[in-house]
Design a protein around this motif. Structure first.
Motif, short mmCIF file in Angstrom:
data_model
loop_
_atom_site.label_atom_id
_atom_site.label_comp_id
_atom_site.label_asym_id
_atom_site.label_seq_id
_atom_site.Cartn_x
_atom_site.Cartn_y
_atom_site.Cartn_z
N GLU A 265 -18.14 -49.80 -16.48
CA GLU A 265 -17.65 -50.35 -15.21
C GLU A 265 -16.17 -50.05 -15.01
O GLU A 265 -15.72 -49.78 -13.90
CB GLU A 265 -17.88 -51.87 -15.18
N ALA B 46 -14.67 -56.03 -15.19
CA ALA B 46 -14.17 -54.99 -16.09
C ALA B 46 -13.54 -53.85 -15.32
O ALA B 46 -12.75 -53.08 -15.87
CB ALA B 46 -15.30 -54.48 -16.97
N LYS B 47 -13.83 -53.75 -14.04
CA LYS B 47 -13.24 -52.70 -13.21
C LYS B 47 -11.72 -52.83 -13.16
O LYS B 47 -11.01 -51.89 -12.81
CB LYS B 47 -13.81 -52.74 -11.80
N GLU C 258 -19.14 -52.89 -19.95
CA GLU C 258 -17.82 -53.14 -19.38
C GLU C 258 -16.98 -51.87 -19.38
O GLU C 258 -16.27 -51.59 -18.41
CB GLU C 258 -17.10 -54.24 -20.16
N THR D 67 -18.54 -57.15 -13.40
CA THR D 67 -18.11 -58.26 -14.26
C THR D 67 -16.62 -58.54 -14.16
O THR D 67 -16.13 -59.50 -14.74
CB THR D 67 -18.41 -57.94 -15.73
N THR E 43 -9.88 -53.37 -15.85
CA THR E 43 -9.37 -53.15 -17.21
C THR E 43 -8.07 -52.37 -17.23
O THR E 43 -7.12 -52.73 -17.91
CB THR E 43 -10.44 -52.43 -18.06
#
Length: 131
Positions: free
Chosen positions: A82, A12-13, A79, A10, A15
């Motif tokens: 991920e 989210a990697k 998320e 998504t 973040t």
């Protein structure tokens, strides 16, 4: 934000690196502005990294006050997974820890900005408690 052609996950990697990544992207895509204006935008983006700014307060308070926040917890957990954030063992664990997160981190950190959001957040916490 994901780059064109990135079909994995998504986004989210990113973040853990999203603040610096956002500042870099701002520098790349803000055309037609002076170098000083771009630098100021990048500084504003980087200022959100410490977690106690109007921008970061608006982000977390707005999310937690949203009427559908309780229903979004499974997606938030995905998320986190991920992104490699391992603070929660399951969606249920995230639900159990949400009130503690609000009462011990969000409320004290953002009290100056968020009093108007707190009733909606408390209502969401009550919903989560009933799940």
């Amino acid at each position: 934000l994901k780059e064109v052609g990135d079909t994995q996950g998504t986004g989210a990697k990113h973040t853990r690196t999203h603040v610096e990544r956002s500042a870099t992207l701002a520098g790349k895509f803000l055309t037609g502005f002076s170098a000083d204006e771009i630098r100021r935008v990048q500084e504003l983006i980087r200022s959100t990294a410490n977690g106690v700014t109007v921008v970061s307060a608006g982000d977390i308070l707005g999310q937690m006050a949203s009427p559908n926040y309780p229903a979004k917890l499974p997606a938030l957990f995905a998320e986190f997974q991920e992104a490699g954030i391992t603070d929660y063992a399951s969606v249920e664990d995230l639900r159990r820890q949400t009130r503690h997160f609000f009462e011990h981190i969000v409320r004290p950190r953002f009290a100056i900005y968020g009093a108007d959001f707190f009733p909606a957040i408390e209502a969401n916490l009550a919903k989560i408690d009933r799940l």
